[in-house]
Design a protein around this motif. Structure first.
Motif, PDB file in Angstrom:
ATOM      1  N   GLU A 231     103.526  50.821  41.849  1.00  0.00           N
ATOM      2  CA  GLU A 231     102.465  51.441  41.052  1.00  0.00           C
ATOM      3  C   GLU A 231     101.862  52.626  41.805  1.00  0.00           C
ATOM      4  N   TYR A 232     101.656  52.458  43.123  1.00  0.00           N
ATOM      5  CA  TYR A 232     101.132  53.560  43.937  1.00  0.00           C
ATOM      6  C   TYR A 232     102.106  54.740  43.929  1.00  0.00           C
ATOM      7  N   PHE A 233     103.407  54.460  44.097  1.00  0.00           N
ATOM      8  CA  PHE A 233     104.406  55.532  44.105  1.00  0.00           C
ATOM      9  C   PHE A 233     104.416  56.265  42.757  1.00  0.00           C
ATOM     10  N   GLU A 234     104.331  55.516  41.652  1.00  0.00           N
ATOM     11  CA  GLU A 234     104.295  56.130  40.326  1.00  0.00           C
ATOM     12  C   GLU A 234     103.033  56.979  40.151  1.00  0.00           C
ATOM     13  N   TRP A 235     101.903  56.486  40.677  1.00  0.00           N
ATOM     14  CA  TRP A 235     100.664  57.247  40.590  1.00  0.00           C
ATOM     15  C   TRP A 235     100.795  58.571  41.339  1.00  0.00           C
ATOM     16  N   CYS A 236     101.373  58.531  42.532  1.00  0.00           N
ATOM     17  CA  CYS A 236     101.570  59.772  43.310  1.00  0.00           C
ATOM     18  C   CYS A 236     102.456  60.754  42.546  1.00  0.00           C
ATOM     19  N   ASP A 237     103.506  60.248  41.926  1.00  0.00           N
ATOM     20  CA  ASP A 237     104.422  61.115  41.183  1.00  0.00           C
ATOM     21  C   ASP A 237     103.762  61.711  39.936  1.00  0.00           C
ATOM     22  N   SER A 238     102.930  60.926  39.263  1.00  0.00           N
ATOM     23  CA  SER A 238     102.321  61.412  38.027  1.00  0.00           C
ATOM     24  C   SER A 238     101.020  62.184  38.259  1.00  0.00           C
ATOM     25  N   ASN A 239     100.518  62.210  39.497  1.00  0.00           N
ATOM     26  CA  ASN A 239      99.295  62.953  39.831  1.00  0.00           C
ATOM     27  C   ASN A 239      99.571  63.906  40.995  1.00  0.00           C
ATOM     28  N   PRO A 240     100.336  64.963  40.757  1.00  0.00           N
ATOM     29  CA  PRO A 240     100.647  65.885  41.855  1.00  0.00           C
ATOM     30  C   PRO A 240      99.397  66.640  42.299  1.00  0.00           C
ATOM     31  N   LEU A 241      99.465  67.169  43.505  1.00  0.00           N
ATOM     32  CA  LEU A 241      98.400  68.041  43.994  1.00  0.00           C
ATOM     33  C   LEU A 241      98.498  69.357  43.237  1.00  0.00           C
ATOM     34  N   ILE A 242      97.376  69.980  42.957  1.00  0.00           N
ATOM     35  CA  ILE A 242      97.359  71.221  42.179  1.00  0.00           C
ATOM     36  C   ILE A 242      96.970  72.384  43.091  1.00  0.00           C
TER      37      ILE A 242
ATOM     38  N   PRO B 115     101.665  72.657  40.116  1.00  0.00           N
ATOM     39  CA  PRO B 115     101.731  71.288  40.629  1.00  0.00           C
ATOM     40  C   PRO B 115     102.573  71.235  41.909  1.00  0.00           C
ATOM     41  N   ARG B 116     102.090  70.533  42.897  1.00  0.00           N
ATOM     42  CA  ARG B 116     102.788  70.372  44.174  1.00  0.00           C
ATOM     43  C   ARG B 116     102.998  68.884  44.454  1.00  0.00           C
ATOM     44  N   MET B 117     104.085  68.592  45.119  1.00  0.00           N
ATOM     45  CA  MET B 117     104.458  67.212  45.429  1.00  0.00           C
ATOM     46  C   MET B 117     103.371  66.527  46.262  1.00  0.00           C
ATOM     47  N   ARG B 118     102.969  65.339  45.850  1.00  0.00           N
ATOM     48  CA  ARG B 118     102.012  64.534  46.613  1.00  0.00           C
ATOM     49  C   ARG B 118     102.818  63.567  47.476  1.00  0.00           C
TER      50      ARG B 118
ATOM     51  N   GLN C 253     110.754  59.679  51.221  1.00  0.00           N
ATOM     52  CA  GLN C 253     110.107  60.640  50.332  1.00  0.00           C
ATOM     53  C   GLN C 253     109.535  61.806  51.128  1.00  0.00           C
ATOM     54  N   LYS C 254     108.905  61.505  52.262  1.00  0.00           N
ATOM     55  CA  LYS C 254     108.350  62.583  53.104  1.00  0.00           C
ATOM     56  C   LYS C 254     109.459  63.455  53.672  1.00  0.00           C
ATOM     57  N   PHE C 255     110.509  62.829  54.201  1.00  0.00           N
ATOM     58  CA  PHE C 255     111.611  63.575  54.820  1.00  0.00           C
ATOM     59  C   PHE C 255     112.305  64.458  53.786  1.00  0.00           C
ATOM     60  N   SER C 256     112.607  63.887  52.626  1.00  0.00           N
ATOM     61  CA  SER C 256     113.280  64.651  51.566  1.00  0.00           C
ATOM     62  C   SER C 256     112.411  65.797  51.068  1.00  0.00           C
ATOM     63  N   GLY C 257     111.128  65.542  50.904  1.00  0.00           N
ATOM     64  CA  GLY C 257     110.204  66.580  50.450  1.00  0.00           C
ATOM     65  C   GLY C 257     110.089  67.719  51.446  1.00  0.00           C
ATOM     66  N   ALA C 258     110.067  67.399  52.730  1.00  0.00           N
ATOM     67  CA  ALA C 258     109.988  68.439  53.757  1.00  0.00           C
ATOM     68  C   ALA C 258     111.303  69.205  53.854  1.00  0.00           C
TER      69      ALA C 258
ATOM     70  N   ALA D 108     113.425  69.770  51.504  1.00  0.00           N
ATOM     71  CA  ALA D 108     113.588  70.622  50.325  1.00  0.00           C
ATOM     72  C   ALA D 108     112.541  71.731  50.267  1.00  0.00           C
ATOM     73  N   GLY D 109     111.570  71.695  51.165  1.00  0.00           N
ATOM     74  CA  GLY D 109     110.553  72.735  51.207  1.00  0.00           C
ATOM     75  C   GLY D 109     109.356  72.467  50.316  1.00  0.00           C
ATOM     76  N   PHE D 110     109.265  71.275  49.736  1.00  0.00           N
ATOM     77  CA  PHE D 110     108.119  70.940  48.889  1.00  0.00           C
ATOM     78  C   PHE D 110     106.902  70.551  49.723  1.00  0.00           C
ATOM     79  N   LEU D 111     107.139  70.026  50.927  1.00  0.00           N
ATOM     80  CA  LEU D 111     106.075  69.635  51.836  1.00  0.00           C
ATOM     81  C   LEU D 111     106.206  70.452  53.114  1.00  0.00           C
ATOM     82  N   ASN D 112     105.112  70.609  53.847  1.00  0.00           N
ATOM     83  CA  ASN D 112     105.128  71.370  55.086  1.00  0.00           C
ATOM     84  C   ASN D 112     105.978  70.642  56.133  1.00  0.00           C
ATOM     85  N   PRO D 113     107.110  71.223  56.546  1.00  0.00           N
ATOM     86  CA  PRO D 113     108.012  70.534  57.479  1.00  0.00           C
ATOM     87  C   PRO D 113     107.374  70.215  58.832  1.00  0.00           C
ATOM     88  N   ASN D 114     106.494  71.087  59.320  1.00  0.00           N
ATOM     89  CA  ASN D 114     105.878  70.838  60.630  1.00  0.00           C
ATOM     90  C   ASN D 114     104.958  69.622  60.594  1.00  0.00           C
TER      91      ASN D 114
END
Length: 156
Positions: free
Chosen positions: A34-45, A60-63, A113-118, A120-126
């Motif tokens: 449920e938490y994972f679904e919430w993060c996916d359906s409520n991206p950072l803006i 919308p940005r990946m949470r 999720q964090k590794f894949s997002g970083a 792909a450039g959706f999250l800050n890799p550093n």
């Protein structure tokens, strides 16, 4: 007034200790899902301004999934979750093994999720690399000769 010596009042308790937050591993995984679904359906803006007229655009940005976010969602703290995880590792019964498997799976989902997002450039890799404990270490070796301005060498 203190209780009399040798009393056995504790035996009259209906239960000892507090209830578990989750009775079964399935309930824990369901709550984490449920938490994972919430993060996916409520991206950072992210708010940006585009064009010569500076039109406001909401992007919308990946949470990222986090253990701290999961613990807030589950209404527990990180220490409780870590203690819960460490207590399970020493136990041999089936329920403890199932809980340990679910906790490990949750940690792997968050890591992936964090590794894949970083990657792909959706999250800050550093930031994600530091959070995941990844480091790019380089060790340099070599001889360095140090000279003073006068041209004399300093002995080692």
């Amino acid at each position: 007034m203190a209780a009399p010596k040798g009393n056995q009042f504790w035996k009259q308790r209906s239960k000892h200790g507090r209830d578990k937050l989750f009775a079964t591993p399935d309930l824990l995984f369901e709550a984490a899902s449920e938490y994972f679904e919430w993060c996916d359906s409520n991206p950072l803006i992210e708010i940006d301004y585009k064009g010569k007229d500076a039109t406001k655009v909401e992007l919308p940005r990946m949470r990222p999934y986090t253990m701290q976010g999961l613990c807030l969602y589950l209404d527990c703290n990180l220490s409780y979750f870590n203690q819960f995880d460490s207590e399970l590792k020493g136990k041999k019964d089936k329920l403890s093994k199932d809980f340990s498997t679910v906790v490990t799976r949750i940690r792997e989902i968050i890591y992936n999720q964090k590794f894949s997002g970083a990657a792909a450039g959706f999250l800050n890799p550093n930031i994600i690399a530091r959070d995941l404990g990844l480091a790019d270490k380089k060790e340099l070796e070599g001889n360095i000769e140090v000279k003073q301005i006068t041209g004399m060498q300093i002995k080692k």
